[in-house]
Write a protein that holds these residues in place. Structure first.
Motif, PDB file in Angstrom:
ATOM      1  N   CYS A 193      -5.592   5.287   2.041  1.00  0.00           N
ATOM      2  CA  CYS A 193      -4.632   6.396   2.391  1.00  0.00           C
ATOM      3  C   CYS A 193      -5.456   7.279   3.598  1.00  0.00           C
TER       4      CYS A 193
ATOM      5  N   ALA B 108       0.265   5.848   3.887  1.00  0.00           N
ATOM      6  CA  ALA B 108      -0.443   4.717   3.527  1.00  0.00           C
ATOM      7  C   ALA B 108      -0.201   2.638   3.692  1.00  0.00           C
TER       8      ALA B 108
ATOM      9  N   LEU C  11       4.004   8.434   2.651  1.00  0.00           N
ATOM     10  CA  LEU C  11       3.586   9.363   0.643  1.00  0.00           C
ATOM     11  C   LEU C  11       4.712  10.296   0.408  1.00  0.00           C
TER      12      LEU C  11
ATOM     13  N   ILE D 132       2.966  12.371  -4.559  1.00  0.00           N
ATOM     14  CA  ILE D 132       2.521  11.359  -4.673  1.00  0.00           C
ATOM     15  C   ILE D 132       0.976  11.479  -4.360  1.00  0.00           C
TER      16      ILE D 132
ATOM     17  N   ASP E 155      -3.247  11.539  -2.548  1.00  0.00           N
ATOM     18  CA  ASP E 155      -3.669  10.717  -1.655  1.00  0.00           C
ATOM     19  C   ASP E 155      -4.629   9.403  -2.259  1.00  0.00           C
TER      20      ASP E 155
ATOM     21  N   ALA F 224      -2.852   7.527  -4.157  1.00  0.00           N
ATOM     22  CA  ALA F 224      -1.782   6.371  -3.221  1.00  0.00           C
ATOM     23  C   ALA F 224      -2.746   5.600  -3.073  1.00  0.00           C
TER      24      ALA F 224
ATOM     25  N   ILE G  39      -1.828   1.699  -4.220  1.00  0.00           N
ATOM     26  CA  ILE G  39      -1.191   0.919  -3.030  1.00  0.00           C
ATOM     27  C   ILE G  39      -1.293  -0.773  -3.398  1.00  0.00           C
TER      28      ILE G  39
ATOM     29  N   PHE H  62       6.451   3.690  -6.319  1.00  0.00           N
ATOM     30  CA  PHE H  62       6.790   6.186  -6.080  1.00  0.00           C
ATOM     31  C   PHE H  62       7.358   6.417  -7.785  1.00  0.00           C
TER      32      PHE H  62
END
Length: 329
Positions: free
Chosen positions: A66, A86, A113, A117, A119, A122, A126, A288
Motif C-alpha cells: 500500500c 493498494a 482505498l 481503511i 494503509d 490494506a 489485500i 472493504f
C-alpha cells in the motif's frame, strides 16, 4: 537512493539483501509509488527459495503493498498523484517487487482505498482478503448449510475465511498448531478448533459433526494435510486447495475420490480469479465492505521494518506468527 530487499540467489532468509536500488521514472501506463506499508505472505518464501522463480536475478521480492502515488506516466486515468492505493500480485503469476520503499509499476491493477481503511490494514489484508473472498464465493460458495474445516485458521487467510463464512450462517471448524492459536481462532470466527498435534484431524472433525464429516475443507498447507483433508469430508464434499506451505501434494490417483464418497478437489489459484481490473475492483469492494462493517476484523499481530525482512521470514517459517504480518519502509 531508495532501499529495497532483493535476492541475488535463491535460498533461506539469509539471501534477503537490504540495499539501495535505482527506481526508473514511470513510463506509459505506469506510476511511481511510495510504499507506506508492505504485506507479507507465505508465497514470498516460495519466491525467496526459488519455488516461484523470478524472471531474473537480482530481483526485489514481495507481492502486496500500500502506498501513495507520487508520479504518473502517460496514459493513466484510473489514479491521480496523491491517491492512496493498494495492490496484490498474489502467488507467482504476476509481477513481484513490493519489498521496497519506492517502485515503478503498472497502474491497471491498483485499488483505490476508501477513507475508512488504513494503509496498514490494506497492506495486511489485500492479498489474504481477496483470496478469502473468491474462495468462499466462487471456489466453494459457502451457505448456511455448510460445515467447513479451515486449516491455518489463525493465519491471515484462515481468520478472514472463518469470520466471513460465519456471516453466511456456516459452522466453522478451525485447525491450528497450538493452544495460543486455538484461542485466537476461537475469537475470529471458529465455532470449534482442532489442535493438529492433539491427534487425528479427520477423526476429530468427524466427531464434531456427528460422524458425517464436513462439506468443504479450505487447505493452504498442502502435503502434510492433504490426506486428512480428504478423510474429513462427507460424501460429495469438496477440498479447496489454495496453497502448499508444507510442500506440494504427491501424485494422486483421482479414482480414489470415487471410493471416498464422490469427493471433488478444486484449486484456488489467485491469478485466475483476478484476471481483469474490473474483477479486482469488484472483489476488493466486497472485502472493504465486510471489513468496514466490523463483521471481519483484521488484526496485525507482527510488525517489522523493511530492513528486518529476514527476521520476518524466519518468524513465518517457524510457524510462530498468527493473524497478519506487515513491514514498514
Amino acid at each position: 537512493m531508495p532501499k529495497a530487499v532483493r535476492v541475488h540467489d535463491y535460498g533461506g532468509p539469509e539471501v534477503l539483501r537490504y540495499e539501495d536500488i535505482d527506481v526508473a521514472d514511470p513510463g506509459f501506463g505506469e506510476i511511481l509509488l511510495r510504499h507506506t506499508a508492505i504485506g507479507l505472505n507465505y508465497a514470498d518464501i516460495h519466491t525467496r527459495n526459488g519455488r516461484y522463480p523470478l524472471p531474473h536475478l537480482p530481483h526485489v521480492i514481495g507481492g502486496e503493498g500500500c502506498g501513495v502515488v507520487e508520479a504518473l506516466g502517460h496514459g493513466i486515468s484510473n489514479v491521480e498523484v496523491g491517491d492512496r492505493v493498494a495492490y496484490s500480485s498474489g502467488g507467482h503469476a504476476l509481477p513481484r517487487g513490493s519489498y521496497c520503499e519506492k517502485r515503478t509499476m503498472k497502474a491497471d491493477r491498483l485499488i483505490k482505498l476508501p477513507d475508512n481503511i488504513t494503509d496498514e490494514t490494506a497492506a495486511a489484508m489485500i492479498t489474504k482478503g481477496l483470496t478469502a473472498q473468491y474462495l468462499i464465493h466462487d471456489s466453494h460458495p459457502v451457505t448456511e448449510k455448510d460445515v467447513i474445516l479451515v486449516h491455518s485458521a489463525a493465519g491471515g487467510v484462515g481468520m478472514i475465511i472463518s469470520q466471513w463464512a460465519q456471516t453466511f450462517g456456516a459452522h466453522v471448524i478451525g485447525v491450528v498448531s497450538s493452544e495460543e492459536k486455538a484461542a485466537f481462532a476461537a475469537k475470529h470466527g471458529c465455532h470449534n478448533v482442532i489442535i493438529s498435534k492433539s491427534g487425528d484431524i479427520a477423526a476429530q472433525a468427524k466427531t464434531l459433526t456427528g460422524g458425517e464429516g464436513v462439506t468443504a475443507v479450505f487447505d493452504a498447507v498442502g502435503a502434510d494435510t492433504f490426506e486428512a483433508s480428504l478423510a474429513a469430508l462427507r460424501p460429495l464434499g469438496r477440498l479447496v486447495a489454495y496453497g502448499s506451505s508444507s510442500g506440494p501434494v504427491p501424485p494422486f490417483d483421482i479414482f480414489r475420490l470415487n471410493e471416498m464418497g464422490a469427493l471433488s478437489i478444486t484449486a484456488g489459484a489467485f491469478y485466475w480469479h483476478m484476471r481483469t481490473a474490473d474483477e479486482i475492483k469488484a472483489r476488493a469492494a466486497k472485502l472493504f465492505e465486510i471489513v468496514a462493517s466490523g463483521a471481519v476484523k483484521i488484526e496485525i499481530n507482527q510488525k517489522f521494518t523493511l530492513s528486518e525482512a529476514s527476521v520476518a521470514h524466519r518468524a513465518m517459517e517457524s510457524r510462530s506468527t498468527f493473524g497478519m504480518t506487515i513491514m514498514t519502509p
